[in-house]
Scaffold this motif. Sequence first.
Motif, PDB file in Angstrom:
ATOM      1  N   SER A   1     -26.219   2.657  35.690  1.00  0.00           N
ATOM      2  CA  SER A   1     -24.816   2.953  35.813  1.00  0.00           C
ATOM      3  C   SER A   1     -24.087   2.479  34.503  1.00  0.00           C
ATOM      4  N   VAL A   2     -22.851   3.135  34.352  1.00  0.00           N
ATOM      5  CA  VAL A   2     -22.051   2.489  33.425  1.00  0.00           C
ATOM      6  C   VAL A   2     -20.700   2.043  34.050  1.00  0.00           C
TER       7      VAL A   2
ATOM      8  N   ASN B   1     -29.470  -3.820  30.105  1.00  0.00           N
ATOM      9  CA  ASN B   1     -28.070  -3.453  29.704  1.00  0.00           C
ATOM     10  C   ASN B   1     -27.888  -2.656  28.438  1.00  0.00           C
ATOM     11  N   LEU B   2     -26.590  -1.912  28.553  1.00  0.00           N
ATOM     12  CA  LEU B   2     -25.988  -1.612  27.365  1.00  0.00           C
ATOM     13  C   LEU B   2     -24.695  -2.390  26.978  1.00  0.00           C
TER      14      LEU B   2
ATOM     15  N   GLU C   1     -19.353 -10.673  28.696  1.00  0.00           N
ATOM     16  CA  GLU C   1     -19.146  -9.980  29.833  1.00  0.00           C
ATOM     17  C   GLU C   1     -18.315  -8.786  29.520  1.00  0.00           C
ATOM     18  N   SER C   2     -17.351  -8.804  28.636  1.00  0.00           N
ATOM     19  CA  SER C   2     -16.261  -7.975  28.223  1.00  0.00           C
ATOM     20  C   SER C   2     -16.982  -6.716  27.328  1.00  0.00           C
ATOM     21  N   LEU C   3     -18.185  -7.096  26.840  1.00  0.00           N
ATOM     22  CA  LEU C   3     -18.922  -6.047  26.038  1.00  0.00           C
ATOM     23  C   LEU C   3     -19.894  -5.053  26.984  1.00  0.00           C
ATOM     24  N   LEU C   4     -20.020  -5.541  28.291  1.00  0.00           N
ATOM     25  CA  LEU C   4     -21.138  -5.007  28.934  1.00  0.00           C
ATOM     26  C   LEU C   4     -20.493  -3.278  29.192  1.00  0.00           C
ATOM     27  N   PHE C   5     -21.387  -2.481  28.900  1.00  0.00           N
ATOM     28  CA  PHE C   5     -21.093  -1.089  29.105  1.00  0.00           C
ATOM     29  C   PHE C   5     -21.844  -0.544  30.259  1.00  0.00           C
ATOM     30  N   GLY C   6     -23.344  -0.864  30.266  1.00  0.00           N
ATOM     31  CA  GLY C   6     -24.214  -0.266  31.417  1.00  0.00           C
ATOM     32  C   GLY C   6     -25.485  -1.095  31.785  1.00  0.00           C
TER      33      GLY C   6
ATOM     34  N   GLU D   1     -28.526  10.964  29.970  1.00  0.00           N
ATOM     35  CA  GLU D   1     -27.364  11.578  29.617  1.00  0.00           C
ATOM     36  C   GLU D   1     -26.152  10.678  30.007  1.00  0.00           C
ATOM     37  N   ILE D   2     -25.307  10.457  29.262  1.00  0.00           N
ATOM     38  CA  ILE D   2     -24.157   9.774  29.526  1.00  0.00           C
ATOM     39  C   ILE D   2     -22.784  10.654  29.259  1.00  0.00           C
ATOM     40  N   SER D   3     -22.317  11.117  30.047  1.00  0.00           N
ATOM     41  CA  SER D   3     -21.224  12.143  29.787  1.00  0.00           C
ATOM     42  C   SER D   3     -19.972  12.123  30.805  1.00  0.00           C
ATOM     43  N   ARG D   4     -19.031  12.823  30.434  1.00  0.00           N
ATOM     44  CA  ARG D   4     -17.730  12.654  31.232  1.00  0.00           C
ATOM     45  C   ARG D   4     -18.115  13.605  32.484  1.00  0.00           C
TER      46      ARG D   4
END
Length: 496
Positions: free
Chosen positions: A26-27, A421-422, A458-463, A492-495
Amino acid sequence: MRFTVGIAAAASLTFAGSALAQTAPSVVDPKLKVEPVVTGLSQPVQMEFIGDNDFFVLEKPTGQVKRVKDGVASVVLDLTVNSNSERGLLGIALDKFFKYNGTVYLYWSETTQPADNAAGDAVPLLGNRLDRYHWDGTALVFEKTLHRQRALQDDVTNRTNPATPVFRGNHNGGVVRVGPDGMIYLQVGDTGRRGQLQNLVDGPFVFPPNDGETIGDDQFGGPDPDAAHTTGVILRMDGNGKAPRDNPFYRLGVERGGSVGASLKKIYAYGLRNGFGMAFDPFSGDLWEQENGDDSFSEINRTEPGFNSGWVQVMGPLSRVAQFKAIETTRTPNPPDPAAPAGYYGLQQTRWDPINIADTPREAEDRLFKLPGSKFRDPVFAWKYEVAPGGIEFASGKALGKDYKGKLFVGSARASLRGGNLFLLPISGNRRNVDPDDRRLRDGVADNVAKYEITESESLLFGENFGVTPDIKEAPDGSLYVVSSSQGTVYEISRK
């Protein structure tokens, strides 16, 4: 929504040594979604788009290049590989003019055996090779071997029986990129060497306690950077495997001559430990790379010609060398000392003990092996304890949202932090540094408190829960594709 097909049983990435993620990835952005594009791959590591919903993906242990078009996978090349530890089918890049010439570059580990295997010693000395292939629309056809690189690691590290080699297959790097200049950039790990390109002028010291005696890098010679010792580098070559004349050490190589001179001509950067990520900034054209620490100081570097990253004398900012030494010498040696507490120690091996690390920044800088014209620079960002970064990629557009344009995505070489993580790193306006909002990160270091721990970032966590992610690619439509080796999946991560 993409189509999803199964191909083969998924396996954990042997070089990462991490378990499969237990929950779906998840993101943090609720406006984005994560979907599998293809599943059931066998340790996928790198990918390249050749069209819309159409890409090549590499399987590390099988040696297969698979084409995935609209979710349907087919084998377009099957190489016989040695996949011990971090060897295997490792890197792919498309020529700058791929649409016209169909040229593809592959980096892989050949074997001395007739079938795919993972034996530690089943490789030639120069068994990592960069080859050029032609894509004819159906298959990849071999054209030429451009470069051969060290693969065999038979380090003499057994204290009780020094004559017995210990075979390893790690720190091969393997990421291949083609730059805006059309040149090939190959990221190679130190492959266990301890010579001049690891900033040891006279090679490694004998087993501790150190009495000051120096030894050659191994039975194949050293510490000069001949063909068997050109490791811990980024190499820059043209499409024929030749060194461009504007490489930073080309003239030095001409003067030196021989095998050492041929190696020097190709070197773009040195002093690297190991990494799984390189990317060109689509706005500045600069090359960025990621490096894994041992127990301390994961790095993100902006890499200029002649860059010396500092390994093995320093990881992280030069001003933090005392912390580097303290972390790497705090705990149990390998082999373990029964009287010592359990924990870290060793800088991966014992041939250059971490007690040799300098005590002051000035001392560490003085010890660097300085090729004429080389430049040491602190990383643009680092984590105090290793977080094991993986693949990296810039967002060139606004397909994910306007706030993502120009930022750097960072994957994981292990699934130890948040299930894989991403991170997402903001970049400064001049495109030369990481520019985080969190004031704690203004010194360029996330002071986490242990390995694979997120404090101050923590503020850099994206996924999270993506597993081991050695590659991230921006698709032609601007969405983001993430290769999960441990989950055998491309996401794939998309809108939404």
